[in-house]
Motif scaffolding. Structure first.
Motif, PDB file in Angstrom:
ATOM      1  N   LEU A  44       0.815  -1.211   0.000  1.00 33.20           N
ATOM      2  CA  LEU A  44       0.000   0.000   0.000  1.00 33.20           C
ATOM      3  C   LEU A  44       0.850   1.264   0.000  1.00 33.20           C
ATOM      4  CD1 LEU A  44      -2.999  -0.791   2.362  1.00 33.20           C
ATOM      5  CD2 LEU A  44      -3.052  -0.316  -0.071  1.00 33.20           C
ATOM      6  N   THR A  47       2.183   1.646  -3.610  1.00 36.78           N
ATOM      7  CA  THR A  47       1.074   1.845  -4.548  1.00 36.78           C
ATOM      8  C   THR A  47       0.448   3.222  -4.378  1.00 36.78           C
ATOM      9  OG1 THR A  47       0.614  -0.527  -4.525  1.00 36.78           O
ATOM     10  CG2 THR A  47      -1.138   0.921  -5.297  1.00 36.78           C
ATOM     11  N   THR A  48       0.148   3.583  -3.144  1.00 38.70           N
ATOM     12  CA  THR A  48      -0.477   4.891  -2.945  1.00 38.70           C
ATOM     13  C   THR A  48       0.482   6.030  -3.240  1.00 38.70           C
ATOM     14  OG1 THR A  48       0.034   4.804  -0.576  1.00 38.70           O
ATOM     15  CG2 THR A  48      -2.157   4.065  -1.268  1.00 38.70           C
ATOM     16  N   LYS A  49       1.763   5.842  -2.939  1.00 38.65           N
ATOM     17  CA  LYS A  49       2.738   6.892  -3.224  1.00 38.65           C
ATOM     18  C   LYS A  49       2.832   7.155  -4.720  1.00 38.65           C
ATOM     19  CE  LYS A  49       7.603   8.056  -2.911  1.00 38.65           C
ATOM     20  NZ  LYS A  49       7.579   8.525  -4.275  1.00 38.65           N
ATOM     21  N   VAL A  52      -1.518   6.985  -6.480  1.00 42.22           N
ATOM     22  CA  VAL A  52      -2.591   7.826  -5.946  1.00 42.22           C
ATOM     23  C   VAL A  52      -2.082   9.248  -5.692  1.00 42.22           C
ATOM     24  CG1 VAL A  52      -4.211   8.160  -4.035  1.00 42.22           C
ATOM     25  CG2 VAL A  52      -3.793   5.861  -4.925  1.00 42.22           C
ATOM     26  N   SER A  64       4.004  13.128  -0.924  1.00 40.98           N
ATOM     27  CA  SER A  64       3.524  11.765  -1.186  1.00 40.98           C
ATOM     28  C   SER A  64       4.158  10.762  -0.232  1.00 40.98           C
ATOM     29  CB  SER A  64       3.796  11.368  -2.633  1.00 40.98           C
ATOM     30  OG  SER A  64       5.185  11.273  -2.877  1.00 40.98           O
ATOM     31  N   ALA A  68       1.656   8.559   2.105  1.00 43.13           N
ATOM     32  CA  ALA A  68       1.772   7.110   1.902  1.00 43.13           C
ATOM     33  C   ALA A  68       2.174   6.410   3.195  1.00 43.13           C
ATOM     34  CB  ALA A  68       2.773   6.810   0.799  1.00 43.13           C
ATOM     35  N   VAL A  71      -0.933   5.997   5.259  1.00 37.09           N
ATOM     36  CA  VAL A  71      -1.729   4.873   4.761  1.00 37.09           C
ATOM     37  C   VAL A  71      -1.138   3.548   5.233  1.00 37.09           C
ATOM     38  CG1 VAL A  71      -2.431   3.645   2.664  1.00 37.09           C
ATOM     39  CG2 VAL A  71      -2.638   6.126   2.775  1.00 37.09           C
TER      40      VAL A  71
END
Length: 101
Positions: A44, A47-49, A52, A64, A68, A71
């Motif tokens: 996560l 991926t989010t960094k 998203v 970011s 991240a 998250v």
């Protein structure tokens, strides 16, 4: 010497609270949540960094990283909460089965 009969020998042995099936089940649960604890937060985070926060929201590199990480920390807490829930229910289920015997 005094001979002990079979009932006395059985009374001296400690009772076995868990059988091999419950031990294997507990080990599988522990290994499953260990794998989740390693893969979910790291996956996560990256991926989010990348997708998203930098990709979709257009944040800077520094921002970011920060979001991240938040998250990933939330994911760790969710996995821990799930583990506690599953372990609690598994323990109470085994206790109820042992109590009925």
């Amino acid at each position: 010497m005094e001979r002990l009969d079979k009932a006395a020998l059985n009374a001296m042995q400690p009772p076995e609270f868990r059988n091999e099936n419950s031990l294997a089940s507990t080990l599988k649960t522990l290994l499953f949540f260990t794998a989740l604890m390693i893969t979910v937060p790291i996956g996560l985070y990256f991926t989010t960094k990348s997708y998203v926060f930098e990709g979709a929201l257009g944040m800077s590199n520094r921002d970011s990283y920060f979001y991240a990480a938040i998250v990933a920390v939330v994911a760790v807490h969710v996995v821990l909460a799930l583990f506690v829930y599953v372990a609690w229910n598994e323990g109470s289920r085994q206790w109820r089965e042992g109590k009925q015997d």
